[in-house]
Design an enzyme around this catalytic site. Structure first.
Site, mmCIF file in Angstrom:
data_model
loop_
_atom_site.group_PDB
_atom_site.id
_atom_site.type_symbol
_atom_site.label_atom_id
_atom_site.label_comp_id
_atom_site.label_asym_id
_atom_site.label_seq_id
_atom_site.Cartn_x
_atom_site.Cartn_y
_atom_site.Cartn_z
ATOM 1 N N CYS A 172 0.842 -1.204 0.000
ATOM 2 C CA CYS A 172 0.000 0.000 0.000
ATOM 3 C C CYS A 172 0.875 1.250 0.000
ATOM 4 C CB CYS A 172 -0.928 -0.067 1.218
ATOM 5 S SG CYS A 172 -1.483 1.490 1.895
ATOM 6 N N CYS A 221 0.393 3.853 2.752
ATOM 7 C CA CYS A 221 0.914 3.325 4.028
ATOM 8 C C CYS A 221 2.413 3.590 4.140
ATOM 9 C CB CYS A 221 0.694 1.818 4.135
ATOM 10 S SG CYS A 221 -1.031 1.317 4.120
#
Ligand SMILES: [Zn+2]
Length: 147
Positions: A69, A72
């Site tokens: 991600c 993230c």
């Protein structure tokens, strides 16, 4: 002031006196390995997350993230910087939802990153999506101001 630190070697919870930790590296009371308290952020699993939330006196802020991600990964340095700044008020933990999917499922995490703040074993609040440092700090301060 003390903080719960989960030992990475034996997965047991330790209560660490933060003042003593300034001068001497604490050891795990169970298996005696060093507890890297100055890393600021604890990496947790499904099980150690439950343990940390249940035992910690300080509110626990958890970053539910995954390696694939992008937001993230972008948010990771902000999380770490804020942990260094506010580590005396919150316990900062990260849960890799790819390695430990049960942790995310248990807490109904549908989007990542999701930040959840727990106090006394209960969820206080959550927010999804990466955020800039100042906004993250606001989110943390607001969460405890309401309790
Ligand atoms: Zn240990």
């Amino acid at each position: 002031m003390s903080q719960i630190v989960i030992c990475k070697a034996c997965q047991k919870a330790n209560r660490v006196d933060l003042e003593k930790a300034q001068t001497a590296t604490p050891n795990c009371g169970h298996c005696k390995v060093n507890l890297p308290i100055h890393d600021s952020v604890q990496e947790v699993t499904d099980q150690t997350l439950a343990l940390l939330i249940a035992k910690s006196d300080l509110p626990v802020v958890v970053d539910f993230w995954a390696p694939w991600c992008g937001p993230c990964r972008m948010f990771a340095p902000t999380f770490k910087e804020t942990a260094k700044k506010m580590g005396d008020q919150f316990v900062f933990a990260k849960l890799n939802t790819e390695d430990h999917p049960m942790g995310g499922t248990t807490h109904g995490v549908r989007a990542i990153p999701t930040l959840i703040i727990f106090k006394n074993g209960q969820e206080l609040t959550r927010e999804s999506g990466a955020m800039p440092g100042p906004r993250f700090e606001q989110f943390l301060k607001r969460s405890v101001a309401n309790t």
